[in-house]
Enzyme design. Structure first.
Site, PDB file in Angstrom:
ATOM      1  N   CYS A  52       0.840  -1.214   0.000  1.00 55.04           N
ATOM      2  CA  CYS A  52       0.000   0.000   0.000  1.00 55.04           C
ATOM      3  C   CYS A  52       0.868   1.254   0.000  1.00 55.04           C
ATOM      4  O   CYS A  52       1.730   1.413   0.862  1.00 55.04           O
ATOM      5  CB  CYS A  52      -0.907  -0.009   1.234  1.00 55.04           C
ATOM      6  SG  CYS A  52      -1.769   1.554   1.481  1.00 55.04           S
ATOM      7  N   CYS A  55       0.447   3.259   3.484  1.00 60.66           N
ATOM      8  CA  CYS A  55       0.847   2.730   4.790  1.00 60.66           C
ATOM      9  C   CYS A  55       2.182   3.346   5.241  1.00 60.66           C
ATOM     10  O   CYS A  55       3.016   3.710   4.413  1.00 60.66           O
ATOM     11  CB  CYS A  55       0.978   1.202   4.727  1.00 60.66           C
ATOM     12  SG  CYS A  55      -0.597   0.334   4.968  1.00 60.66           S
ATOM     13  N   HIS A 115      -4.181   0.357   7.950  1.00 56.33           N
ATOM     14  CA  HIS A 115      -4.716   0.070   6.617  1.00 56.33           C
ATOM     15  C   HIS A 115      -6.140  -0.486   6.673  1.00 56.33           C
ATOM     16  O   HIS A 115      -6.919  -0.345   5.726  1.00 56.33           O
ATOM     17  CB  HIS A 115      -3.778  -0.939   5.937  1.00 56.33           C
ATOM     18  CG  HIS A 115      -4.098  -1.212   4.509  1.00 56.33           C
ATOM     19  ND1 HIS A 115      -3.738  -0.352   3.485  1.00 56.33           N
ATOM     20  CD2 HIS A 115      -4.762  -2.241   3.916  1.00 56.33           C
ATOM     21  CE1 HIS A 115      -4.150  -0.860   2.335  1.00 56.33           C
ATOM     22  NE2 HIS A 115      -4.783  -1.991   2.561  1.00 56.33           N
ATOM     23  N   ASN A 155     -13.160  10.501  -0.964  1.00 60.28           N
ATOM     24  CA  ASN A 155     -13.825   9.513  -1.821  1.00 60.28           C
ATOM     25  C   ASN A 155     -13.683   8.199  -1.113  1.00 60.28           C
ATOM     26  O   ASN A 155     -12.552   7.773  -0.871  1.00 60.28           O
ATOM     27  CB  ASN A 155     -13.118   9.361  -3.170  1.00 60.28           C
ATOM     28  CG  ASN A 155     -13.458  10.463  -4.125  1.00 60.28           C
ATOM     29  OD1 ASN A 155     -14.539  11.039  -4.058  1.00 60.28           O
ATOM     30  ND2 ASN A 155     -12.541  10.749  -5.017  1.00 60.28           N
ATOM     31  N   SER A 163      -9.115   4.686  -5.125  1.00 56.65           N
ATOM     32  CA  SER A 163      -8.144   3.724  -5.660  1.00 56.65           C
ATOM     33  C   SER A 163      -7.528   2.842  -4.582  1.00 56.65           C
ATOM     34  O   SER A 163      -6.873   1.863  -4.903  1.00 56.65           O
ATOM     35  CB  SER A 163      -7.033   4.493  -6.378  1.00 56.65           C
ATOM     36  OG  SER A 163      -6.376   5.360  -5.464  1.00 56.65           O
ATOM     37  N   HIS A 166      -7.032   2.142   2.060  1.00 56.33           N
ATOM     38  CA  HIS A 166      -6.412   2.776   3.231  1.00 56.33           C
ATOM     39  C   HIS A 166      -7.167   4.078   3.527  1.00 56.33           C
ATOM     40  O   HIS A 166      -7.383   4.881   2.622  1.00 56.33           O
ATOM     41  CB  HIS A 166      -4.928   3.063   2.936  1.00 56.33           C
ATOM     42  CG  HIS A 166      -4.162   3.431   4.148  1.00 56.33           C
ATOM     43  ND1 HIS A 166      -3.169   2.633   4.682  1.00 56.33           N
ATOM     44  CD2 HIS A 166      -4.273   4.487   4.983  1.00 56.33           C
ATOM     45  CE1 HIS A 166      -2.692   3.200   5.769  1.00 56.33           C
ATOM     46  NE2 HIS A 166      -3.347   4.327   5.979  1.00 56.33           N
ATOM     47  N   HIS A 168      -8.252   7.521   3.771  1.00 58.58           N
ATOM     48  CA  HIS A 168      -7.607   8.765   3.358  1.00 58.58           C
ATOM     49  C   HIS A 168      -8.593   9.686   2.667  1.00 58.58           C
ATOM     50  O   HIS A 168      -9.651   9.258   2.216  1.00 58.58           O
ATOM     51  CB  HIS A 168      -6.439   8.475   2.404  1.00 58.58           C
ATOM     52  CG  HIS A 168      -6.885   8.011   1.048  1.00 58.58           C
ATOM     53  ND1 HIS A 168      -7.338   6.736   0.802  1.00 58.58           N
ATOM     54  CD2 HIS A 168      -6.968   8.664  -0.149  1.00 58.58           C
ATOM     55  CE1 HIS A 168      -7.661   6.619  -0.478  1.00 58.58           C
ATOM     56  NE2 HIS A 168      -7.465   7.770  -1.074  1.00 58.58           N
ATOM     57  N   GLN A 170      -8.589  13.817   0.465  1.00 54.78           N
ATOM     58  CA  GLN A 170      -7.752  14.682  -0.364  1.00 54.78           C
ATOM     59  C   GLN A 170      -8.053  16.146  -0.070  1.00 54.78           C
ATOM     60  O   GLN A 170      -9.114  16.487   0.460  1.00 54.78           O
ATOM     61  CB  GLN A 170      -8.007  14.402  -1.846  1.00 54.78           C
ATOM     62  CG  GLN A 170      -7.642  12.988  -2.269  1.00 54.78           C
ATOM     63  CD  GLN A 170      -7.627  12.853  -3.788  1.00 54.78           C
ATOM     64  OE1 GLN A 170      -7.137  13.730  -4.502  1.00 54.78           O
ATOM     65  NE2 GLN A 170      -8.176  11.763  -4.277  1.00 54.78           N
TER      66      GLN A 170
HETATM   67  P1  H2U Z   1      -8.177   8.356  -4.285  1.00 54.16           P
HETATM   68  O1  H2U Z   1      -8.765   9.014  -3.070  1.00 54.16           O
HETATM   69  O2  H2U Z   1      -8.927   8.708  -5.528  1.00 54.16           O
HETATM   70  O3  H2U Z   1      -7.966   6.909  -4.135  1.00 54.16           O
HETATM   71  O4  H2U Z   1      -6.761   9.031  -4.494  1.00 54.16           O
HETATM   72  C1  H2U Z   1      -5.536   8.645  -3.955  1.00 54.16           C
HETATM   73  C2  H2U Z   1      -4.558   9.670  -4.470  1.00 54.16           C
HETATM   74  O5  H2U Z   1      -3.228   9.220  -4.194  1.00 54.16           O
HETATM   75  C3  H2U Z   1      -4.651   9.890  -5.965  1.00 54.16           C
HETATM   76  O6  H2U Z   1      -5.049  11.222  -6.192  1.00 54.16           O
HETATM   77  C4  H2U Z   1      -2.387   9.729  -5.199  1.00 54.16           C
HETATM   78  C5  H2U Z   1      -3.224   9.650  -6.457  1.00 54.16           C
HETATM   79  O7  H2U Z   1      -2.827  10.657  -7.357  1.00 54.16           O
HETATM   80  N1  H2U Z   1      -1.151   8.943  -5.214  1.00 54.16           N
HETATM   81  C6  H2U Z   1       0.043   9.541  -4.863  1.00 54.16           C
HETATM   82  O8  H2U Z   1       0.071  10.743  -4.612  1.00 54.16           O
HETATM   83  N2  H2U Z   1       1.191   8.798  -4.811  1.00 54.16           N
HETATM   84  C7  H2U Z   1       1.264   7.464  -5.113  1.00 54.16           C
HETATM   85  O9  H2U Z   1       2.308   6.859  -5.017  1.00 54.16           O
HETATM   86  C8  H2U Z   1       0.028   6.760  -5.565  1.00 54.16           C
HETATM   87  C9  H2U Z   1      -1.248   7.554  -5.577  1.00 54.16           C
HETATM   88 ZN    ZN Z   2      -2.250   1.056   3.720  1.00 52.68          ZN
END
Ligand code: H2U
Ligand code: ZN
Length: 352
Positions: A52, A55, A115, A155, A163, A166, A168, A170
């Site tokens: 992940c 993590c 996670h 989201n 995606s 975990h 989180h 934004q």
């Molecule tokens: P989601 O909430 O849509 O899953 O977004 C996770 C974000 O994590 C996504 O905007 C970022 C993606 O650009 N990301 C990173 O910044 N670094 C990474 O190594 C993978 C994903």
């Molecule tokens: Zn994780």
């Protein structure tokens, strides 16, 4: 003419915050439903996933590594939709081709090092740390003179395009105020000019008096299914007092926010006994330097699910081309959410 009954007759409802309408078709909830009501597969995740990228201690895109964080953790999105350095402002304004270059900052915020958790499965103290970090991010980014609005959102669930499970959210911060907060700004400003009060405080007073759309409340907060809700189980969360931004919340308002978030998100999960997917986000006064006293801080929760852990509401045909439409009324949705337990189904299942 037959007298109008809101539980029986198709009608439309006005959303004064967004200046929009929603078509409500309550008679359709009486139609037979032959589809099954599935449960989602149990979501068994490890507390730490070596693969992940959120993590603690793990590698991200590029050569970035997460620290061994123990509470919340914020980093610049490695695939940011907005970039801080670059041109801004109008670059073309011919009759049909309006372009404005835009700058900004995108960050990712981990809610917990664990996670396997989600907000409703965290403790109130752990959720309080998330609330404080939301407020700190809005304060820090909003103070910059190249930032006019800070959008905090989450989201949750693959169904919403998330995606990674975990926990989180934004943060996207723009130079300009994005379209929906800008529309809310216009409506609330106009209301203050015309009525001399704060629109959403007056609305909240009427909702509390009506009672039928309230889902959970505590000393400082009320979560309700808005009268004009579009999504089947859409909710809005509002402070009882006049507050314009997240950083303005007092310590006791933050504490009770953490508590009501846990309660309302537990009810969401219990509705279909699944980790309830949604997009949620905070709307508060812009950080563009203008007076924001007509604003009332609030969060929107937009969940896609309609009938089970897998059957979602589609915003298609008429919704895309005419206007949004819903079957169960906001009052029916609130009653269903009100009837649920505040003990998370994954925790109650463990009891003998
Ligand atoms: P989601 O909430 O849509 O899953 O977004 C996770 C974000 O994590 C996504 O905007 C970022 C993606 O650009 N990301 C990173 O910044 N670094 C990474 O190594 C993978 C994903
Ligand atoms: Zn994780």
């Amino acid at each position: 003419m037959i007298p109008y009954d809101p539980t029986e007759h198709p009608h439309r409802r006005y959303n004064p915050l967004m200046d929009e309408w929603v078509l409500v078709s309550p008679h359709r909830t009486k139609r037979p439903w032959q589809g099954q009501v599935e449960k989602a597969l149990p979501d068994e995740r490890p507390a730490y996933d070596p693969a992940c990228y959120l993590c603690p201690g793990n590698a991200r895109a590029g050569n970035a590594h997460n620290p061994e964080y123990a509470s919340t953790f914020v980093f610049e999105n490695d695939f940011a939709a907005l970039l801080p350095d670059g041109p801004h402002g109008r670059v073309d304004a011919s009759r049909f081709f309006h372009t404005e270059a835009e700058t900004g900052v995108c960050r990712v915020m981990c809610f917990s090092p664990r996670h396997d958790l989600t907000l409703p499965r965290m403790t109130v103290d752990e959720i309080r740390a998330v609330v404080d970090m939301w407020a700190a991010q809005v304060a820090e980014l909003g103070a910059r003179d190249d930032i006019g609005y800070v959008q905090v959102f989450e989201n949750k669930g693959a169904m919403m395009g998330c995606s990674n499970p975990h926990p989180h959210g934004q943060i996207w911060a723009n130079r300009t105020v994005p379209m929906y907060p800008a529309r809310e700004d216009v409506s609330q400003r106009r209301y203050a000019e015309e009525h001399g009060g704060v629109m959403l405080l007056d609305y909240l007073a009427d909702e509390v008096a009506a009672g039928e759309r309230i889902v959970v409340e505590n000393e400082n907060w009320v979560a309700l299914a808005p009268f004009w809700a579009v999504w089947p189980f859409e909710l809005m969360l509002l402070p009882r007092q006049h507050v314009t931004t997240l950083p303005d919340l007092s310590a006791s308002q933050r504490e009770s926010l953490a508590s009501i978030l846990k309660r309302l998100l537990t009810r969401y999960d219990n509705l279909f006994e699944t980790s309830f997917p949604y997009s949620m986000g905070w709307h508060g006064a812009p950080a563009d330097g203008r007076d924001g006293s007509h604003w009332q801080l609030h969060a929107h929760f937009y969940p896609p699910l309609l009938r089970s852990a897998t059957v979602k509401k589609f915003m298609v045909g008429y919704e895309l081309l005419g206007m949004p439409q819903r079957d169960i009324t906001a009052e029916q949705a609130a009653a269903r959410l009100r009837a649920l337990s505040e003990v998370h189904y994954m925790e109650s299942a463990r009891e003998p």
